[in-house]
Design a protein around this motif. Sequence first.
Motif, PDB file in Angstrom:
ATOM      1  N   ALA A   1      -5.072   8.196   2.832  1.00 15.89           N
ATOM      2  CA  ALA A   1      -5.378   8.994   1.637  1.00 15.89           C
ATOM      3  C   ALA A   1      -5.679  10.440   2.027  1.00 15.89           C
ATOM      4  O   ALA A   1      -5.224  11.387   1.364  1.00 15.89           O
ATOM      5  CB  ALA A   1      -6.559   8.379   0.888  1.00 15.89           C
TER       6      ALA A   1
ATOM      7  N   TYR B   1      -7.736  -1.868   3.556  1.00 18.72           N
ATOM      8  CA  TYR B   1      -8.131  -1.022   2.429  1.00 18.72           C
ATOM      9  C   TYR B   1      -9.328  -0.118   2.728  1.00 18.72           C
ATOM     10  O   TYR B   1      -9.466   0.939   2.117  1.00 18.72           O
ATOM     11  CB  TYR B   1      -8.406  -1.887   1.207  1.00 18.72           C
ATOM     12  CG  TYR B   1      -7.125  -2.480   0.653  1.00 18.72           C
ATOM     13  CD1 TYR B   1      -6.269  -1.716  -0.127  1.00 18.72           C
ATOM     14  CD2 TYR B   1      -6.744  -3.774   0.953  1.00 18.72           C
ATOM     15  CE1 TYR B   1      -5.075  -2.223  -0.605  1.00 18.72           C
ATOM     16  CE2 TYR B   1      -5.549  -4.304   0.471  1.00 18.72           C
ATOM     17  CZ  TYR B   1      -4.723  -3.522  -0.308  1.00 18.72           C
ATOM     18  OH  TYR B   1      -3.535  -4.031  -0.771  1.00 18.72           O
TER      19      TYR B   1
ATOM     20  N   TRP C   1      -6.407   2.724   4.338  1.00 15.03           N
ATOM     21  CA  TRP C   1      -6.332   3.449   3.068  1.00 15.03           C
ATOM     22  C   TRP C   1      -7.083   4.773   3.157  1.00 15.03           C
ATOM     23  O   TRP C   1      -6.598   5.811   2.713  1.00 15.03           O
ATOM     24  CB  TRP C   1      -6.914   2.576   1.963  1.00 15.03           C
ATOM     25  CG  TRP C   1      -6.946   3.251   0.619  1.00 15.03           C
ATOM     26  CD1 TRP C   1      -7.913   4.066   0.123  1.00 15.03           C
ATOM     27  CD2 TRP C   1      -5.943   3.167  -0.403  1.00 15.03           C
ATOM     28  NE1 TRP C   1      -7.596   4.500  -1.133  1.00 15.03           N
ATOM     29  CE2 TRP C   1      -6.379   3.959  -1.484  1.00 15.03           C
ATOM     30  CE3 TRP C   1      -4.729   2.500  -0.512  1.00 15.03           C
ATOM     31  CZ2 TRP C   1      -5.648   4.101  -2.644  1.00 15.03           C
ATOM     32  CZ3 TRP C   1      -4.002   2.634  -1.671  1.00 15.03           C
ATOM     33  CH2 TRP C   1      -4.462   3.430  -2.728  1.00 15.03           C
ATOM     34  N   ARG C   2      -8.269   4.731   3.736  1.00 17.23           N
ATOM     35  CA  ARG C   2      -9.070   5.956   3.838  1.00 17.23           C
ATOM     36  C   ARG C   2      -8.351   7.016   4.662  1.00 17.23           C
ATOM     37  O   ARG C   2      -8.298   8.188   4.282  1.00 17.23           O
ATOM     38  CB  ARG C   2     -10.424   5.616   4.455  1.00 17.23           C
ATOM     39  CG  ARG C   2     -11.293   6.795   4.786  1.00 17.23           C
ATOM     40  CD  ARG C   2     -12.742   6.370   4.979  1.00 17.23           C
ATOM     41  NE  ARG C   2     -12.874   5.198   5.813  1.00 17.23           N
ATOM     42  CZ  ARG C   2     -12.985   5.244   7.146  1.00 17.23           C
ATOM     43  NH1 ARG C   2     -12.948   6.417   7.761  1.00 17.23           N
ATOM     44  NH2 ARG C   2     -13.141   4.142   7.847  1.00 17.23           N
TER      45      ARG C   2
ATOM     46  N   LEU D   1       1.161   4.245  -2.835  1.00 14.01           N
ATOM     47  CA  LEU D   1       0.916   5.652  -2.517  1.00 14.01           C
ATOM     48  C   LEU D   1       2.126   6.515  -2.875  1.00 14.01           C
ATOM     49  O   LEU D   1       1.972   7.645  -3.349  1.00 14.01           O
ATOM     50  CB  LEU D   1       0.586   5.790  -1.030  1.00 14.01           C
ATOM     51  CG  LEU D   1      -0.777   5.238  -0.589  1.00 14.01           C
ATOM     52  CD1 LEU D   1      -0.909   5.277   0.923  1.00 14.01           C
ATOM     53  CD2 LEU D   1      -1.912   6.033  -1.236  1.00 14.01           C
TER      54      LEU D   1
ATOM     55  N   LEU E   1       0.832  -1.202   0.000  1.00 12.98           N
ATOM     56  CA  LEU E   1       0.000   0.000   0.000  1.00 12.98           C
ATOM     57  C   LEU E   1       0.869   1.255   0.000  1.00 12.98           C
ATOM     58  O   LEU E   1       0.626   2.198  -0.772  1.00 12.98           O
ATOM     59  CB  LEU E   1      -0.918  -0.020   1.213  1.00 12.98           C
ATOM     60  CG  LEU E   1      -1.733   1.246   1.490  1.00 12.98           C
ATOM     61  CD1 LEU E   1      -2.661   1.546   0.325  1.00 12.98           C
ATOM     62  CD2 LEU E   1      -2.518   1.092   2.782  1.00 12.98           C
TER      63      LEU E   1
END
Length: 622
Positions: free
Chosen positions: A373, A365, A369-370, A328, A324
Amino acid sequence: MISLSLLDAKLDHLMRVAEDLKQHFVWIDEIIDALVLHIQVWWCMPQILTRPVIVNLWGMTGVGKTDLVRRLVSWLGMQERFLEIELSATDETNRQRSIVRLLSANALNDSQPKILLFDEIQRFRTIDQDMKEVEWSRFTDFWELLSDGKLARKDKKDIDHLITSYLLKKKQAMRRASNPEAQSTDTDDYVWVWDIDALKDILGSAYSTNQLMDMTEHEILDLLMTLRAKKTIFEPVDHSQTLIIISGNLDEVYSIARQGHNADIDADIFHAQTKNISFVQIKQALHQRFRPEQIARFGNIHLIYPGLRRCDYERLIQKELTRLMQRLEKETGLTIRREKVLEQVVYRNGVFPAQWVRPVFSTIYDVVWRALAWLLFQALREGWSSLICSYDEVSQEFVAQSEDNELRYPFVGAIDRIKSDISPDQRACVSVHESGHVLLYALVTWCVPLQTTSIVSQKNIGWFVIPHRFTMTRSLLRGIVRVYLAGWLSETLLFGPDHQSAWWADDLRQCTELLASCVRQWWFDDVVAFFGLKWAAKLSLESTDNRIHSLMMSERDHTRDLLLQYRPCLEALTTLLYDQGTVDALALQTVLGQFDIQTRIVAEDEIIGPPYYEMLPFLSNR
């Protein structure tokens, strides 16, 4: 003649595929090694096989059985020679009703090497739950394929019907040609598209679709008549060079999967409980779905997935977070580092041992991830070039830090939130209850449980694990009954009878089941008979109820006396469990030792029972 250089090349390729699979699946090296071992002959020298190679994969939903097969197929380059089939005896949504038709429809009804995956086999059965035969007519040739790999292309009546239809077309065309008043008709028609499937069913791979489309109806008729006269058209197709993989989840074997909602059981304990499943248990479970002669056709190659260990989950989480972060970095141009605490957050909130890896991926995820991000978006807006990602356990926030700046994103994991909502009163009650179990477990087995916790993700329930296997004896059975009774009796002792909780109901049920087995099945009591038979010599269940109740009262009194005797130890265990929430075996052993209760720590899967060998000096002293 077999080429040694070709054999070496194919074997090298298979070994490389195995290593690639191990890199992708970080937790099933033993399964991959066994699978590769069993398919070596099929891959390297399929021409010497006289029967299909059958490999069975068994595991709970989500363990990656189907994904493993699909990747094996892809990395072997067998995509065009692979078919995935889900059998059903009742589902009419699929127009195909036989294996032959499925193979023919996919141009695989031939003698060349291929891979067939029969997935979710537990949904296909010939015996219902009452052990009665199921009436069905779909996929009956599945058993023929497993038996010797021979499958008939088509029934004689179907072939005759097809020949008759072409003869009729030929005669009709001749009549039209001889009638001067009839319109001109081309008597050299080509085969219609919808006839191709029927012809492929009969002819197999001897003729490609393009070849059949280039042939006229007259040529097809001549071909069918010739093959019918030679009778070769009726000979079955030999699928002995086929690799058959059967995959499924047998709930009867993986009964522990019913704890799928449990995020508190230690992964290592779950692994130990599942790794002892043998192929004999698999065969026993299959007997509840299929007839004995059908079970024999599954063969003896059964690869059984155990649960993942803690270290497996940690490796998986580490690998996925690294992937991940790399993605990114590529998308944002930022240099990103992370701290270990991120992996701990994912583990606490994403690992449900009985559900395997899907919840872990979802947590990474959907949650990490949230949060990342959003943090990266803000970092880009502020012109950062690098950052360190972490998590603040106190404030419960994801944190991104650069040299002089800091960004925060509030986040509380779903499991963390549930555990934080547990009140001191509830935690105290659970601590007393579980400490009673621990104390009696130590007094009965002279071992300590490997995990005990009072802070759980399930409301209104504690969690006590008895991870070891037992050689069930008369004394040990009665001892385990005391272990189950100890939770309820500890509450009664420390809170009073009016304040005991209702959590002990399941403990009482298990005590009753054990004592019923003691009286009715195992001859561990004065009554010597097998009660509860469903056939001719049925005995009354009620005749033993009073005896079971009497034994329960006796064990209750014995357990209460032990708890009174060791009350200071019970209070010390309660304090430890309340303060720490989760206590490991070493800490429990230390507290017990302070009250002269000497215990040992044994592996999760060790069998606890009498030293039968040492009890026979004429054997042990030789």
